[in-house]
Design a protein around this motif. Sequence first.
Motif, PDB file in Angstrom:
ATOM      1  N   ASP A   1      -1.867 -18.234  22.883  1.00 45.66           N
ATOM      2  CA  ASP A   1      -0.497 -18.460  22.410  1.00 45.66           C
ATOM      3  C   ASP A   1      -0.384 -18.170  20.917  1.00 45.66           C
ATOM      4  N   CYS A   2      -1.383 -18.574  20.173  1.00 44.62           N
ATOM      5  CA  CYS A   2      -1.408 -18.318  18.738  1.00 44.62           C
ATOM      6  C   CYS A   2      -1.474 -16.811  18.485  1.00 44.62           C
ATOM      7  N   GLN A   3      -2.302 -16.098  19.242  1.00 46.00           N
ATOM      8  CA  GLN A   3      -2.436 -14.652  19.062  1.00 46.00           C
ATOM      9  C   GLN A   3      -1.127 -13.945  19.396  1.00 46.00           C
ATOM     10  N   LYS A   4      -0.427 -14.393  20.444  1.00 45.17           N
ATOM     11  CA  LYS A   4       0.866 -13.790  20.787  1.00 45.17           C
ATOM     12  C   LYS A   4       1.864 -13.979  19.650  1.00 45.17           C
ATOM     13  N   ALA A   5       1.910 -15.181  19.093  1.00 46.64           N
ATOM     14  CA  ALA A   5       2.821 -15.456  17.983  1.00 46.64           C
ATOM     15  C   ALA A   5       2.452 -14.606  16.769  1.00 46.64           C
ATOM     16  N   LEU A   6       1.169 -14.471  16.513  1.00 50.90           N
ATOM     17  CA  LEU A   6       0.706 -13.656  15.390  1.00 50.90           C
ATOM     18  C   LEU A   6       1.073 -12.188  15.599  1.00 50.90           C
ATOM     19  N   ASP A   7       0.911 -11.693  16.822  1.00 48.64           N
ATOM     20  CA  ASP A   7       1.280 -10.308  17.125  1.00 48.64           C
ATOM     21  C   ASP A   7       2.772 -10.075  16.892  1.00 48.64           C
ATOM     22  N   LEU A   8       3.601 -11.033  17.292  1.00 45.12           N
ATOM     23  CA  LEU A   8       5.044 -10.908  17.069  1.00 45.12           C
ATOM     24  C   LEU A   8       5.372 -10.890  15.579  1.00 45.12           C
ATOM     25  N   ASP A   9       4.733 -11.773  14.823  1.00 44.77           N
ATOM     26  CA  ASP A   9       4.950 -11.813  13.374  1.00 44.77           C
ATOM     27  C   ASP A   9       4.555 -10.487  12.722  1.00 44.77           C
ATOM     28  N   MET A  10       3.407  -9.957  13.129  1.00 46.29           N
ATOM     29  CA  MET A  10       2.927  -8.701  12.544  1.00 46.29           C
ATOM     30  C   MET A  10       3.851  -7.540  12.910  1.00 46.29           C
ATOM     31  N   GLU A  11       4.374  -7.537  14.127  1.00 50.04           N
ATOM     32  CA  GLU A  11       5.292  -6.477  14.550  1.00 50.04           C
ATOM     33  C   GLU A  11       6.592  -6.541  13.744  1.00 50.04           C
ATOM     34  N   GLU A  12       7.101  -7.754  13.520  1.00 49.88           N
ATOM     35  CA  GLU A  12       8.314  -7.905  12.713  1.00 49.88           C
ATOM     36  C   GLU A  12       8.086  -7.387  11.294  1.00 49.88           C
ATOM     37  N   LYS A  13       6.944  -7.715  10.716  1.00 52.60           N
ATOM     38  CA  LYS A  13       6.627  -7.246   9.365  1.00 52.60           C
ATOM     39  C   LYS A  13       6.494  -5.726   9.329  1.00 52.60           C
ATOM     40  N   ARG A  14       5.876  -5.153  10.375  1.00 57.56           N
ATOM     41  CA  ARG A  14       5.714  -3.704  10.432  1.00 57.56           C
ATOM     42  C   ARG A  14       7.077  -3.011  10.515  1.00 57.56           C
ATOM     43  N   LEU A  15       7.966  -3.535  11.353  1.00 57.24           N
ATOM     44  CA  LEU A  15       9.292  -2.942  11.493  1.00 57.24           C
ATOM     45  C   LEU A  15      10.093  -3.052  10.198  1.00 57.24           C
ATOM     46  N   LYS A  16       9.978  -4.195   9.534  1.00 55.27           N
ATOM     47  CA  LYS A  16      10.683  -4.390   8.273  1.00 55.27           C
ATOM     48  C   LYS A  16      10.181  -3.404   7.218  1.00 55.27           C
ATOM     49  N   LYS A  17       8.862  -3.247   7.144  1.00 58.03           N
ATOM     50  CA  LYS A  17       8.281  -2.314   6.180  1.00 58.03           C
ATOM     51  C   LYS A  17       8.694  -0.879   6.499  1.00 58.03           C
ATOM     52  N   GLU A  18       8.701  -0.547   7.784  1.00 56.31           N
ATOM     53  CA  GLU A  18       9.105   0.792   8.201  1.00 56.31           C
ATOM     54  C   GLU A  18      10.559   1.071   7.815  1.00 56.31           C
ATOM     55  N   ALA A  19      11.427   0.080   7.988  1.00 64.21           N
ATOM     56  CA  ALA A  19      12.837   0.240   7.624  1.00 64.21           C
ATOM     57  C   ALA A  19      12.981   0.460   6.119  1.00 64.21           C
ATOM     58  N   ILE A  20      12.211  -0.266   5.338  1.00 68.55           N
ATOM     59  CA  ILE A  20      12.260  -0.106   3.881  1.00 68.55           C
ATOM     60  C   ILE A  20      11.783   1.286   3.489  1.00 68.55           C
ATOM     61  N   MET A  21      10.707   1.751   4.106  1.00 71.20           N
ATOM     62  CA  MET A  21      10.179   3.076   3.784  1.00 71.20           C
ATOM     63  C   MET A  21      11.173   4.169   4.179  1.00 71.20           C
ATOM     64  N   ASN A  22      11.839   3.998   5.311  1.00 71.54           N
ATOM     65  CA  ASN A  22      12.846   4.980   5.734  1.00 71.54           C
ATOM     66  C   ASN A  22      14.025   4.993   4.774  1.00 71.54           C
ATOM     67  N   ARG A  23      14.389   3.824   4.291  1.00 74.89           N
ATOM     68  CA  ARG A  23      15.506   3.735   3.354  1.00 74.89           C
ATOM     69  C   ARG A  23      15.148   4.427   2.038  1.00 74.89           C
ATOM     70  N   LYS A  24      13.902   4.297   1.608  1.00 79.79           N
ATOM     71  CA  LYS A  24      13.468   4.931   0.363  1.00 79.79           C
ATOM     72  C   LYS A  24      13.422   6.445   0.491  1.00 79.79           C
ATOM     73  N   SER A  25      13.157   6.948   1.696  1.00 83.41           N
ATOM     74  CA  SER A  25      13.017   8.388   1.870  1.00 83.41           C
ATOM     75  C   SER A  25      14.365   9.093   2.024  1.00 83.41           C
ATOM     76  N   LEU A  26      15.453   8.335   2.182  1.00 78.69           N
ATOM     77  CA  LEU A  26      16.772   8.947   2.288  1.00 78.69           C
ATOM     78  C   LEU A  26      17.193   9.506   0.935  1.00 78.69           C
ATOM     79  N   PRO A  27      17.949  10.599   0.949  1.00 73.25           N
ATOM     80  CA  PRO A  27      18.409  11.143  -0.333  1.00 73.25           C
ATOM     81  C   PRO A  27      19.347  10.160  -1.033  1.00 73.25           C
ATOM     82  N   GLN A  28      19.220  10.087  -2.337  1.00 66.80           N
ATOM     83  CA  GLN A  28      20.038   9.174  -3.124  1.00 66.80           C
ATOM     84  C   GLN A  28      21.447   9.738  -3.264  1.00 66.80           C
TER      85      GLN A  28
END
Length: 74
Positions: free
Chosen positions: A42-69
Amino acid sequence: MQTVYSNPCIRCGKDRIVSKEWTQQIGNTVLTRTDTVCPDKDCQKALDLDMEEKRLKKEAIMNRKSLPQKTPVS
Protein backbone atom coordinates in the motif's frame (compact mmCIF):
# COMPACT_ATOMS: atom_id res chain seq x y z
CA MET A 1 30.63 -9.38 -3.11
CA GLN A 2 27.37 -7.78 -2.04
CA THR A 3 27.44 -4.34 -0.48
CA VAL A 4 25.18 -3.98 2.52
CA TYR A 5 23.44 -0.64 2.68
CA SER A 6 20.39 0.90 4.26
CA ASN A 7 17.74 2.33 1.97
CA PRO A 8 14.69 3.35 4.03
CA CYS A 9 11.35 4.13 2.42
CA ILE A 10 10.72 7.87 2.29
CA ARG A 11 7.09 7.40 3.39
CA CYS A 12 7.13 4.75 6.13
CA GLY A 13 10.82 4.30 7.00
CA LYS A 14 10.93 0.53 6.45
CA ASP A 15 14.03 -0.85 4.72
CA ARG A 16 13.35 -1.12 1.00
CA ILE A 17 13.93 -4.45 -0.76
CA VAL A 18 15.54 -5.16 -4.13
CA SER A 19 12.92 -5.98 -6.75
CA LYS A 20 15.15 -6.10 -9.82
CA GLU A 21 18.87 -5.98 -10.51
CA TRP A 22 20.55 -5.98 -13.92
CA THR A 23 23.74 -5.01 -15.68
CA GLN A 24 23.98 -2.71 -18.65
CA GLN A 25 26.95 -2.01 -20.86
CA ILE A 26 27.47 1.47 -22.25
CA GLY A 27 30.61 1.67 -24.35
CA ASN A 28 33.41 0.19 -22.25
CA THR A 29 31.56 0.73 -18.97
CA VAL A 30 29.43 -1.92 -17.28
CA LEU A 31 26.73 -0.53 -14.99
CA THR A 32 24.83 -2.48 -12.36
CA ARG A 33 21.31 -1.11 -11.95
CA THR A 34 19.01 -1.86 -9.02
CA ASP A 35 15.31 -1.16 -8.51
CA THR A 36 14.06 -1.18 -4.94
CA VAL A 37 10.53 -1.16 -3.53
CA CYS A 38 8.89 -0.73 -0.16
CA PRO A 39 7.87 -4.06 1.39
CA ASP A 40 4.48 -2.52 2.26
CA LYS A 41 2.46 -2.75 -0.98
CA ASP A 42 0.00 0.00 0.00
CA CYS A 43 2.86 2.35 0.81
CA GLN A 44 4.56 1.54 -2.51
CA LYS A 45 1.32 2.22 -4.43
CA ALA A 46 0.96 5.60 -2.72
CA LEU A 47 4.61 6.39 -3.43
CA ASP A 48 4.18 5.44 -7.10
CA LEU A 49 1.18 7.78 -7.37
CA ASP A 50 3.12 10.62 -5.74
CA MET A 51 6.07 10.11 -8.08
CA GLU A 52 3.79 10.02 -11.14
CA GLU A 53 2.14 13.29 -10.09
CA LYS A 54 5.55 14.92 -9.66
CA ARG A 55 6.70 13.59 -13.05
CA LEU A 56 3.60 14.96 -14.80
CA LYS A 57 3.97 18.33 -13.08
CA LYS A 58 7.63 18.56 -14.09
CA GLU A 59 6.78 17.53 -17.65
CA ALA A 60 4.12 20.26 -17.85
CA ILE A 61 6.62 22.86 -16.63
CA MET A 62 9.22 21.73 -19.17
CA ASN A 63 6.64 21.86 -21.99
CA ARG A 64 5.63 25.35 -20.92
CA LYS A 65 9.27 26.49 -20.99
CA SER A 66 9.78 25.10 -24.49
CA LEU A 67 6.87 27.08 -25.96
CA PRO A 68 7.81 30.20 -27.89
CA GLN A 69 7.59 33.36 -25.82
CA LYS A 70 4.90 35.86 -26.73
CA THR A 71 6.19 39.24 -27.77
CA PRO A 72 4.39 42.25 -26.33
CA VAL A 73 2.30 44.22 -28.79
CA SER A 74 3.12 47.93 -28.88
